[in-house]
Structures are given as structure tokens and as C-alpha cells.
Design an enzyme around this catalytic site. Sequence first.
Site, PDB file in Angstrom:
ATOM      1  N   PHE A 293     -21.616 -35.783 -46.498  1.00 43.76           N
ATOM      2  CA  PHE A 293     -21.913 -37.453 -46.571  1.00 43.76           C
ATOM      3  C   PHE A 293     -23.387 -37.871 -45.882  1.00 43.76           C
ATOM      4  CE2 PHE A 293     -17.413 -36.526 -44.616  1.00 43.76           C
ATOM      5  CZ  PHE A 293     -17.036 -35.292 -45.671  1.00 43.76           C
ATOM      6  N   CYS A 294     -24.302 -36.899 -46.456  1.00 39.86           N
ATOM      7  CA  CYS A 294     -25.864 -37.936 -45.687  1.00 39.86           C
ATOM      8  C   CYS A 294     -25.855 -38.079 -44.380  1.00 39.86           C
ATOM      9  CB  CYS A 294     -25.855 -38.711 -47.256  1.00 39.86           C
ATOM     10  SG  CYS A 294     -25.989 -38.262 -48.501  1.00 39.86           S
ATOM     11  N   ASN A 295     -24.950 -37.176 -43.812  1.00 34.88           N
ATOM     12  CA  ASN A 295     -25.338 -37.289 -42.090  1.00 34.88           C
ATOM     13  C   ASN A 295     -24.967 -36.074 -41.464  1.00 34.88           C
ATOM     14  OD1 ASN A 295     -24.841 -38.748 -39.232  1.00 34.88           O
ATOM     15  ND2 ASN A 295     -23.220 -40.178 -40.241  1.00 34.88           N
TER      16      ASN A 295
END
Length: 485
Positions: A403-405
Site C-alpha cells: 500500500f505504498c506505506n
Amino acid sequence: MTIQAVDPTDLSAAEQHFRRAHPHYSKTDALDRLRASDFARLDRGGHVYLDYTGGGLFASSHLHEHVALLEAGVFGNPHSVNPTSAACTALVERARAKVLEFFNASPEEYVAIFTPNATGALRLVGEAYPFRSGDRFLLTFDNHNSVNGIREFARARDARTTYVPSVAPDLRVDERLLARYLTDTVGEHHNLLAYPSQSNFSGVQHPLEWIEQAHAHGWDVLLDAAAHVATNRLDLSRWHPDFVALSFYKMFGWPTGVGCLLARTQALAKLERPWFSGGTIVAAFVQREYYQSAPGAPHFEDGTLNYLSLPAVEIGLRFLERVGIDTIHERVAALGRWLLETLGSLRHSNGMPAAMTYGPRTWQRRGATIAFNFVHPDGRIVDERYVDRIATRHNLSLRTGCFCNPGAGEVAFTISKQTLVGGEFGEGMTLDDYVEAIGLPSGGAIRASLGLATNFADVYRFRRFAEEFIDLPGVPDDLPARTVC
């Protein structure tokens, strides 16, 4: 593709039980009527859409109103004063004013700057913030990569970057350490705190009170509100972050390619743009190598705006006002609680949990974004690629991966700094190689997120999907290679 059928009698009985347990849910019944009128394509196609944090869904009436407006008029590039340009400029400025009104942001205090997306808004701040040696960039582990990337601007200007860790299992920020970092400054410097009002990974809602706390110690505050504002009210007459980044497609699905930076005028004056471009200036000269910046928002809006899409922003915000952001909040809270309880109740025959949730297990200070993994009876994580395969059979749209986190994921999956040292992504290495090199049990997690068109049938069908992982002994060995996180 064969869509798994659901017995309507079972669904009806389950919803009646749900409504008795959540009596306030009946106050949101208008959203069921909206589902039938504006989102009928979901049920026509048998879709279960649970990826609202990735992107909202547009209402049919929103799209039709936008198309009707475009068909009724002639609109030219707003960088002129001819009749069609003037007509378009009026629509752009109406949209800008509507954004400020929706967030209760005084035009005397805030400016609305249109960007391609939330990432574009964050980049504007990162590249122009006046970092110098001795300045500080403070950010939380729990941040989207578009915020993490700002550290490269800070480092290039010799500013110090510091992360405030999150703490498992709830993945909330260590507030005692945050308070210490905020007071750990010496002299007159430009210091910037950046954090999300709601995590795009776990749904954790980080306190807006941090804004005033940071201001009290001389910090500017950059708030990533992209995952927050679709289902929660953000009142900028109550809270006063210096910069707010958001994307409109996450709020109401259309248009894509338009975001916004809401910036306090006094904070905007600090920014030092590293270049100029078409539209950001009043005048420029070649022989003198001189230019004069345009005042206000246009100085930060590079090139020609996505001007035919901007009327849809005003239409979308008016649509949300009619629906009621508090009504949406009430609905996703009730359905989200049920979803959390469902994941927590899944058990294998041996009594072991069939799912593992990352982040808060209750609805206190969290939003309708839920990260989890399914678990085999022996405790191993079920490969997320197999989850994707089963979800497709149910016509269920979820998100899988990191999730790009990365910061939230590192804490959720208990990956230490020592594990990552020497674990660089080497030349010729595939994502599968990398996952194996750093010892990850899978390529990430599963994320279910709710929005304004979610109904009980959606979460009920999710439960039927989740039950397929009870007593799952193993997965096939023909899963596709991972290509992205």
C-alpha cells in the site's frame, strides 16, 4: 468468471440481526436508495467494491451533470481573456471557492492550489520548503511514500530527517517520543512535521491535536488527508495545518487527475519554488533572464490546469454535501465494526485464528480502512496472490501488497532495521527474490476499505469470501510472479 452466489434469505436474516445490533444504521438508509439510483452498476455487475482508499466511485448523477455542463457550453484554455477562456476561468474559480467552503477554510487564511493528485500537492511542499542546514523534517513511520519522498529534498539541503515510530499491535505513533522530538529544537530554524490524519495502511486516525502542539513549538505542519476526508469531516476553522494534501477521486471518484494543496497564506509565503513555468508567472524575459511570479495559487499551478475536469470538483463537493459526510461516516463506522468483528471471529477447526488484523481491533480512533492477512491452521500467512485469486472468483475488489506505506508495514510485520540492513534491492533481483531475502512471509497484506456506496450486502459477501480460508491447508504453486508491492 463464476461469481459465488449468496442465498438472499440468509442475507436478509443477517442484515436484520446487524440492524438490531446497530440501531443508528437506519439513519443512513438514504445511502441504500443512492446505491440503487447512482451506483446501480455495482449490483448489475455483481461487484463487491472494497477499495475506496485506493479510489472512490463516482455517482452516475455526478458524471451526467458534468457532461451536461460541458455539452451546454464552449470552454477554452483559461490562460486568456477571450469569451470561452473567461467562461472557463469562472468555472475554475468557482471550484476553488467551493473547495475552501467545503473544508470551512477561510479565504483570508487558506489558498486552494490545484494539483494532479495528493502526491503532486506533497511534492510542491517538499521541493519548495526552505530547508537549510540545522532545519528538521519530522515524520511518522506511518506515512505514504509520497510523504517519505520529501526526505530526499530535506537531505539535499542538509536538513535532518527524523522518524517517529509506530507501536504494535495498534500501529499508533509513540506520542511521548513525538512530544520529545517537537521540543528538541535549537535556535531559529524552519522545521516541518508531516503525518497522515488517517493511515492508508491500517485506518489509524492520528490526532489532529498534534497540529496545535507542533505550532506551539514553532513547527510547520503538513497533513496528508487523502485517506481521511472521504468519510470524515475536516474543519479547517477548527484545525489549522499549514499544508493539507488531498485527491478528489478518493472523495467522489471523478475526476481522476485532480488533487489539491490547501495552504495557509503565511506558510505559502515561506516556500521557495526552484523553477518557473507557463502559468506561474506574470512576465518572463530571455535577454534579461528575469521573471515575475504570479500571485497566490497560480504561482504553484504549473502549466495549464486540467480545466475541463475542474467543474466536476465543484459538482462532487456539492454531491457530498447533499449526501452528508456525517451520514457516510456513520455508515462506514457501523459496517466497519461488523467487518472487524467478522475477521476476529474466523477460526480454524483447531481453534486457531484464520485471520490476523493489523492496527486497532476496535473502532476507537480509526477509520474504515482495515489491513489483515489470512492465516493457515499452522499459523503461516496465506500468500496474498492466492487471496487475489479467490477474491476474483467472488468478483471482490480488494487491495493487496504494501500500500505504498513501508513504515507501517515494517512495524506490522515486525521487520527490524537490522533485517533491512544489507537487504537492498539488487540489480537483476525480482520482487519475489527481495521478499525472500528479507524474510517476509508474504508480499504484504490485504486491505478492505469502505465508502459511501458500501452496503451490508457487500460486507456479508466479504464474510462468505473470508470463510473460504478456514481450514485452508495450502495454496497452489502456480501463483504468478510478484511485479509490484
